[in-house]
Design a protein around this motif. Structure first.
Motif, mmCIF file in Angstrom:
data_model
loop_
_atom_site.group_PDB
_atom_site.id
_atom_site.type_symbol
_atom_site.label_atom_id
_atom_site.label_comp_id
_atom_site.label_asym_id
_atom_site.label_seq_id
_atom_site.Cartn_x
_atom_site.Cartn_y
_atom_site.Cartn_z
ATOM 1 N N GLN A 8 4.664 -0.349 4.802
ATOM 2 C CA GLN A 8 4.819 0.693 3.953
ATOM 3 C C GLN A 8 6.285 0.495 3.293
ATOM 4 O O GLN A 8 7.316 0.387 4.015
ATOM 5 N N LYS A 131 -9.439 -4.875 1.527
ATOM 6 C CA LYS A 131 -8.305 -4.189 2.292
ATOM 7 C C LYS A 131 -8.759 -2.643 2.906
ATOM 8 O O LYS A 131 -9.581 -2.302 2.680
ATOM 9 N N VAL A 135 -4.992 1.381 2.243
ATOM 10 C CA VAL A 135 -4.324 0.488 1.318
ATOM 11 C C VAL A 135 -5.062 0.864 0.191
ATOM 12 O O VAL A 135 -4.138 0.911 -1.185
ATOM 13 N N THR A 136 -6.364 0.694 -0.193
ATOM 14 C CA THR A 136 -6.778 0.819 -1.448
ATOM 15 C C THR A 136 -6.550 2.363 -2.187
ATOM 16 O O THR A 136 -6.703 2.403 -3.560
ATOM 17 N N CYS A 138 -3.764 4.082 -2.068
ATOM 18 C CA CYS A 138 -2.169 4.373 -2.461
ATOM 19 C C CYS A 138 -2.218 3.978 -3.888
ATOM 20 O O CYS A 138 -2.265 2.975 -4.599
ATOM 21 N N ASN A 141 0.928 1.586 -4.662
ATOM 22 C CA ASN A 141 1.156 0.406 -3.834
ATOM 23 C C ASN A 141 2.278 0.439 -2.740
ATOM 24 O O ASN A 141 2.709 -0.602 -2.635
ATOM 25 N N ARG A 144 0.660 -1.878 1.976
ATOM 26 C CA ARG A 144 0.108 -3.093 2.058
ATOM 27 C C ARG A 144 -0.422 -3.541 3.305
ATOM 28 O O ARG A 144 0.489 -3.262 4.236
ATOM 29 N N VAL A 146 -0.378 -6.863 5.551
ATOM 30 C CA VAL A 146 0.213 -8.092 5.503
ATOM 31 C C VAL A 146 -0.091 -8.569 6.920
ATOM 32 O O VAL A 146 -0.308 -8.144 7.675
#
Length: 169
Positions: A8, A131, A135-136, A138, A141, A144, A146
């Motif tokens: 985040q 994802k 995440v989708t 937000c 962005n 994420r 990772v």
């Protein structure tokens, strides 16, 4: 530890809580359990102004998770290929041992199902090349997914810049 992490960027978070809502929708959860959540921290004074920070919290997918050791039914498992910790809902007896064992309160009680639930990084979505639901959702962005080896230095770089700026002024 999992090969993945939900990263985040707190500077981008507007606390809309879309991540929380989308997670609950994806997992079919009602009122109560929150596999992830935004925690308001503050207010803190930044450059003479009061400001709140919003911190995303979810399961840390620990290296040696206490929840796995506490589960008498083997319902909580760790995937060998990526270290994702998940609950096999068919094996969960609803004893709440995992909830009591986790120091981070990652497993949550779903009273409607009578079972524990937790973030599994949307392993089914990851396996499908998608994802995680949070995440989708937000819109800024801020979140994420990772790989841990690709974790950005964003927070450390910001901290050093802020530290240097304080020393210069």
């Amino acid at each position: 530890m999992s090969k993945f992490i939900l990263f985040q960027d707190e500077k981008k978070c507007i606390s809309c809580r879309s991540c929380q809502v989308q997670c609950k929708v994806n997992k079919g959860l009602g009122v109560g359990p929150k596999p992830n959540q935004i925690i308001e921290v503050g207010p803190v004074e930044v450059n003479g102004r009061l400001k709140a920070n919003y911190v995303f919290l979810s399961c840390f997918h620990c290296d040696n998770p206490w929840c796995i050791a506490a589960c008498p039914n083997g319902a909580i498992q760790k995937r060998e290929e990526d270290g994702v910790i998940f609950i096999d809902q068919d094996r969960c007896a609803g004893c709440k041992s995992c909830i009591m064992a986790c120091p981070w309160s990652a497993p949550q009680w779903d009273a409607r199902k009578g079972k524990a639930v937790k973030c599994d990084l949307c392993k089914d979505r990851i396996d499908a090349g998608l994802k995680p639901a949070c995440v989708t959702a937000c819109p800024t962005n801020s979140l994420r997914l990772v790989r841990t080896e690709d974790l950005p230095d964003t927070k450390r770089v910001r901290f050093v810049r802020e530290l240097v700026a304080r020393e210069v002024s």
